[in-house]
Structures are given as structure tokens and as C-alpha cells.
Design an enzyme around this catalytic site. Structure first.
Site, short mmCIF file in Angstrom:
data_model
loop_
_atom_site.label_atom_id
_atom_site.label_comp_id
_atom_site.label_asym_id
_atom_site.label_seq_id
_atom_site.Cartn_x
_atom_site.Cartn_y
_atom_site.Cartn_z
N HIS A 199 3.79 -2.30 3.25
CA HIS A 199 3.86 -0.96 2.64
C HIS A 199 5.19 -0.79 1.93
CE1 HIS A 199 0.86 -0.59 5.85
NE2 HIS A 199 0.31 0.35 5.11
N ASP A 234 0.81 -1.22 0.00
CA ASP A 234 0.00 0.00 0.00
C ASP A 234 0.85 1.27 0.00
OD1 ASP A 234 -2.17 -1.66 0.23
OD2 ASP A 234 -2.97 -0.73 2.04
#
Length: 242
Positions: free
Chosen positions: A194, A48
């Protein structure tokens, strides 16, 4: 209860009720597919908040070294700022997905703004990447009623995760990220990590990179790992070309 009050409460529930999906145990019980649970012996690897020129290339290099592919949930504003990274993600066989235009909780979006923001993000990503997008993951995992309606209007499928690294926490290390991921990971699960630390107050993308290396080289070395498009049989194995 006053009828007007009842109407207000009902509207609030309709808007915010789906946000309960941010609570992992409730989500997995209520809607396993929204949690990224597949009946296949497959693990979906997702990242993400990118793309980030300071860190995303290192994750792409690592995935290439291990011959693995992933789904990248990207922000529209980052995509238009770094289109070459979006093209590289696609050219190297990874899947693009939407994380919003900006990293804002869907509950904080003004009425009608969310649909416009998601449409702008989808159109920008499809134009840059040359693909038709399938997935949307709301920032913070908060799926509002308006976000659900926006997904229906834009033909997007919301999906969250079954396990995450929590690499933004104070004191996190590569070892704690690996342990946190493995604690709740099962076959058919979806991993959230991430590829940037831009949104993490205590994050460091290098420890996430190190944790990803440890996972791919160690406990997940022989596992079936790939993007969300490989996770369910009724979804194409990669973004469709436009």
C-alpha cells in the site's frame, strides 16, 4: 426447502459465492490467474489505495531510484482529488488500475451501483491519465458476483495477489513486512503493498516504504519485477495510450 427460500439462497450464492476468492489458498487453487500467478519468471509489484499526496510521491521516488515500475490500483475519489499524482504515475512509466470509486466492499454496494461506480472510476482515470485501463482489484479482495458482471460489462480484468505485506497489522515493522512478503512469494507471483496508510488502522506508510526499499535492494534486486502488464504475454506491457 421452500422454493422461495431456495431461490433466495441461490441468489445469495450467486452474489456472494465469488467472495470466497478472498481466501488466498482457495483462490490460488481455483483460479491462479485471478491470484496474479504467471508462468513467466516475473514478479508483479502492485500498490493499493492511493494516490495520497502525503506518501505516494515517496514511493514514486523510490521506484525511480531503483529503475523499477509497478501497477497502482487507485481509488476514483482520490484520483479526481489529486490528478497531478495520477499524471505523474503515468509519466514515470507506471501502470494505472482501478480499486473502486471508494474503498467499499463490493458486497456492500447497492444493486446496480457497483457498475456505475466502476464506470465512473474508469472514465475519470482514463481521462486524467490518458490510458485505457485493464485491471480491477476489489477492496479487501472480495469479488462479488455483481463485481464479476461489472468487469465483463466494462471490459476489465479482476486480479488479486499471491502475497502481501500485511503492513496494517498492529506491531508490523518493515522487517515483518519483508518476511511476510517473502514467505509465500514465488516466481510468477504478484505482491500487494500500500502506498498510503489512509485505510490502515495501525498502518504507517513509512515502514512500507522501508520494506519496499529492502526488497528492491536485497532479495529481489536481481529479479524481473514490473507491472501487471508485463506479467502475461497476452496483455500489453503498459497501459495503452488513448
Amino acid at each position: 426447502m421452500n422454493p422461495l427460500t431456495a431461490v433466495g439462497v441461490g441468489a445469495a450464492i450467486a452474489t456472494a459465492g465469488p467472495a470466497l476468492t478472498a481466501v488466498g489458498p482457495l483462490r490460488r487453487r481455483w483460479n491462479p490467474r485471478l491470484s496474479g500467478v504467471s508462468s513467466r519468471e516475473h514478479i508483479a509489484l502492485t500498490f493499493d489505495d492511493g494516490p495520497d499526496p502525503a506518501s505516494t510521491p515517496a514511493f514514486l521516488d523510490l521506484l525511480a531510484a531503483h529503475e523499477r515500475h509497478a501497477t497502482f490500483f487507485v481509488l476514483g475519489e482520490q484520483a479526481v482529488a489529486h490528478p497531478d499524482l495520477i499524471r505523474r504515475i503515468r509519466q514515470e512509466g507506471h501502470e494505472l488500475a482501478i480499486h473502486g470509486w471508494t474503498h467499499r466492499c463490493t458486497l456492500a454496494a447497492p444493486p446496480t451501483r457497483l457498475v456505475r461506480d466502476l464506470r465512473d472510476a474508469r472514465d475519470a482515470l482514463e481521462d486524467i491519465g490518458g490510458t485505457v485501463l485493464t485491471w480491477f482489484r476489489p477492496p479487501y479482495g472480495v469479488l462479488s458476483g455483481e463485481a464479476v458482471l461489472a468487469c465483463r460489462a466494462l471490459d476489465l480484468r479482476p486480479v488479486l495477489w499471491t502475497t502481501w505485506g500485511r503492513e496494517w497489522e498492529r506491531g508490523a515493522t518493515a522487517a515483518t513486512v519483508v518476511a511476510t512478503v517473502l514467505r509465500t512469494l514465488r516466481p510468477g507471483g504478484t505482491i500487494l503493498l500500500h502506498d498510503t496508510d489512509r485505510r490502515a488502522p495501525h498502518g504507517d506508510w513509512r515502514r512500507t516504504l522501508d520494506a519496499t526499499e529492502q526488497l528492491l535492494a536485497g532479495p529481489l534486486a536481481s529479479a524481473s519485477i514490473g507491472p501487471l502488464g508485463d506479467h502475461w504475454r497476452d496483455v500489453p506491457s503498459e497501459n495503452r495510450s488513448m
